[in-house]
Design an enzyme around this catalytic site. Structure first.
Site, PDB file in Angstrom:
ATOM      1  N   ALA A 299       1.316   3.808   7.470  1.00  0.00           N
ATOM      2  CA  ALA A 299       1.603   5.213   7.713  1.00  0.00           C
ATOM      3  C   ALA A 299       0.331   5.979   8.073  1.00  0.00           C
ATOM      4  CB  ALA A 299       2.258   5.842   6.492  1.00  0.00           C
TER       5      ALA A 299
ATOM      6  N   ASN B  12       0.822  -1.207   0.000  1.00  0.00           N
ATOM      7  CA  ASN B  12       0.000   0.000   0.000  1.00  0.00           C
ATOM      8  C   ASN B  12       0.854   1.254   0.000  1.00  0.00           C
ATOM      9  OD1 ASN B  12      -1.909   1.960   0.275  1.00  0.00           O
ATOM     10  ND2 ASN B  12      -2.755   1.250   2.195  1.00  0.00           N
ATOM     11  N   ASP B  13       1.430   1.579   1.153  1.00  0.00           N
ATOM     12  CA  ASP B  13       2.179   2.834   1.283  1.00  0.00           C
ATOM     13  C   ASP B  13       3.291   2.968   0.240  1.00  0.00           C
ATOM     14  OD1 ASP B  13       0.677   3.737   3.385  1.00  0.00           O
ATOM     15  OD2 ASP B  13       1.970   2.820   4.898  1.00  0.00           O
ATOM     16  N   VAL B  14       3.900   1.854  -0.137  1.00  0.00           N
ATOM     17  CA  VAL B  14       5.036   1.921  -1.068  1.00  0.00           C
ATOM     18  C   VAL B  14       4.607   2.242  -2.499  1.00  0.00           C
ATOM     19  CG1 VAL B  14       6.474   0.379   0.294  1.00  0.00           C
ATOM     20  CG2 VAL B  14       5.034  -0.574  -1.504  1.00  0.00           C
TER      21      VAL B  14
END
Lengths: 100, 465
Positions: free
Chosen positions: B435, B394-396
């Site tokens: 995050a 997700n965040d990446v």
């Protein structure tokens, strides 16, 4: 005046940090997990100290005070040595190239 | 009994073999040979130690018995452990090295004459410093790794545990260890030595509890490094070259890995170590949440899109590990390749819970390593790719890292998934990633959300292909 042996050991230590630095940067990122498990295994060379501690002194009573700590450390380090190298071997066996 | 000089030469040889073991890991072809070098180095070190002690009485038999007990426990674990549990295994192993270092330091303190370090109450100054440093770092490694293990295993919540004054307490405890070491050198009192060990155990716990689950790659690497420094400390005490060389290698290896992981998140080492990142952001984002439309798809849509694509890039993340979806994923890729689709895998440096986590899982599922690429190698290919299949990451992939300077992940290198013609996002819900920030990618026109468990969805896609 003679150089203190400590300085020699310190030199080995610092040079090894440099060797480690260059060697580890050349490790391919896909093998970072095996890198951790193998560094784990080799740092268990601390078993050397454990063996000396376990066998220290007269062998009449091996389970007195300091020796028992040596024996405990032997078990811990042995778990790590066998576990670390074998699990690394198992992982590395899985890395295969494309079949052409 | 062999001479001190001869055994020193053998220890040097085993140190060199350990360097070659790490050197082998520069490519998968040489890595297996490297591992044998490592094993040979260990064997030499152990045999030489037996020969130099030269005590082959009953004690020797006991040593062998204990060695075999530990060895069989280790071997059983190594063969039984599933690949998905590798992060907690490594954390667990680190704790053992730490504790072994503490035990060796304790016995050196209790019986210094066995190690030629002087006598009880009159230990050489340098040795005293080295052994108390080794014991302190070892103790921190032990208790810190135990906490990391509990968090990774899910026995303890992965959420950061913070309280006010945390950093001050850590600082005070850290300083008190140094002060106690100073007094230990002056007085040689046992009680001071034991207090140092006890405080260090406490510091290890306090150091790791504020760090959240997704920062574990940094924590594991850091503990790896600590276990090396602890070994080096003991190496100085025992005046053993093999241990000094190994400690330095492992110490710098762990430090480099932590650096790579921090860079992968664009955060400083101290920022990660001081912890509590995920906790503060989560509350922020939930208040400013607005409903935006997303395109919802099913397995048939996904199968259709990928079958008609000419190239597909797979982006795996921690979610794939949790769902154990790597085998299903490989099956899907096999079918796609049969249909003439070019498939590659893109791995972000901090995907998963430890460095290289995704690569091991893919290797386990028989994915050839030359189809798996690192961020820098593959990032430019997203622009020419038809479908990006994001599974458990997700965040990446969040483009906000490039566009919004206000975002906590601003500046973090991300996979340019949004540049591909269409994006398939396998995810259980719209909830934000670690995050705590919303992923802009969910709401794009070319994104199709596949709401399901990563493994189930992939299996369904295989069926409809």
């Amino acid at each position: 005046m003679e150089i203190d042996p400590f300085i020699f050991r310190l030199s080995i230590f610092i040079l090894s940090i440099f060797v480690g630095y260059y060697v580890v940067w050349s490790v391919t990122p896909s093998l970072h997990t095996p890198l951790m498990s193998v560094t784990n295994a080799i740092s268990s060379v601390i078993i050397v100290g454990a063996i000396i501690a376990a066998l220290a002194g007269s062998s009449s009573n091996i389970f007195e005070g300091s020796n028992i700590f040596g024996f405990l450390a032997i078990i811990l380090a042995a778990v790590n040595i066998f576990g670390g190298f074998l699990v690394t071997q198992r992982m590395l066996q899985m890395y295969k190239k494309k079949k052409k | 009994m062999i001479s001190v000089n001869l055994s020193a030469i053998f220890y040097l040889i085993s140190g060199i073999l350990f360097i070659l073991a790490l050197r082998g890991l520069s490519s998968p072809e040489t890595s297996r040979q490297g591992n044998y070098f490592g094993i040979a180095g260990m064997l030499i070190a152990i045999v030489v130690t037996f020969l130099s002690v030269g005590n082959f009485g009953t004690g020797f038999i006991y040593v062998l018995i204990f060695l075999l007990i530990g060895g069989s426990i280790g071997a059983t674990i190594a063969f039984r452990i599933p690949m998905t549990a590798m992060p907690e295994l490594v954390a667990g192993f680190h704790s053992l090295v730490g504790l072994a270092a503490v035990f060796v330091a304790i016995s050196a303190f209790l019986k210094p004459e066995a190690f030629n370090l002087g006598a009880v109450g009159n230990i050489k100054l340098a040795s005293l410093i080295e052994m108390s440093l080794g014991a302190a770092i070892g103790a921190i490694t032990f208790s810190g790794s135990i906490i990391a293990f509990l968090k990774l295993r899910g026995i303890m919540s992965g959420a950061p545990i913070t309280f006010s004054g945390q950093h001050i307490i850590n600082l005070v405890l850290g300083l008190s260890i140094i002060v106690l070491m100073f007094y230990l050198c002056k007085t040689q009192l046992d009680s001071l030595f034991w207090t140092i060990v006890a405080i260090s155990f406490l510091v290890g716990v306090l150091l790791i509890i504020p760090i959240g689950g997704a920062d574990m790659p940094v924590v594991i690497s850091m503990l790896n490094s600590y276990s090396g420094w602890a070994a080096a400390g003991i190496g100085f005490t025992l005046e053993n070259t093999a241990l000094i060389i190994t400690g330095a290698l492992v110490g710098s290896s762990g430090a480099i890995l932590s650096y790579i992981m921090c860079k992968g998140m664009n955060r400083s080492f101290f920022n990660v170590i001081l912890g509590g990142w995920g906790a503060t952001e989560q509350t922020l984002s939930s208040t400013s949440k607005e409903q935006k439309p997303v395109k919802n798809g099913n397995a048939d849509d996904a199968a259709f899109l990928m079958k008609n694509a000419s190239s597909v890039i797979i982006v795996p993340g921690y979610g794939m590990a949790v769902a154990q979806a790597q085998h299903a994923l490989r099956e899907m890729v096999d079918v796609l390749k049969k249909n003439g689709v070019k498939v590659s895998y893109a791995i972000h440096p901090v995907a998963g819970r430890m460095p290289g986590h995704m690569n091991v899982l893919l290797a386990e599922a028989n994915v050839p390593y030359d189809e798996v690429f690192e961020l820098e190698e593959i990032n430019s290919d997203f622009a020419n790719c038809d479908v990006a299949y994001v599974i458990g990451a997700n965040d990446v992939t969040n483009p906000v890292a490039k566009s919004d300077p206000q975002s906590p992940i601003y500046g973090m290198p991300i996979l340019d998934v949004e540049k591909s013609k269409s994006v398939l996002f396998v995810k259980r819900s719209l909830s934000p990633g670690y995050a705590g920030i919303d992923n802009d990618l969910f709401y794009r026109d070319n994104t199709l959300m596949l709401f399901a468990d990563a493994k189930k969805m992939t299996e369904e896609i295989v069926k409809s292909l």
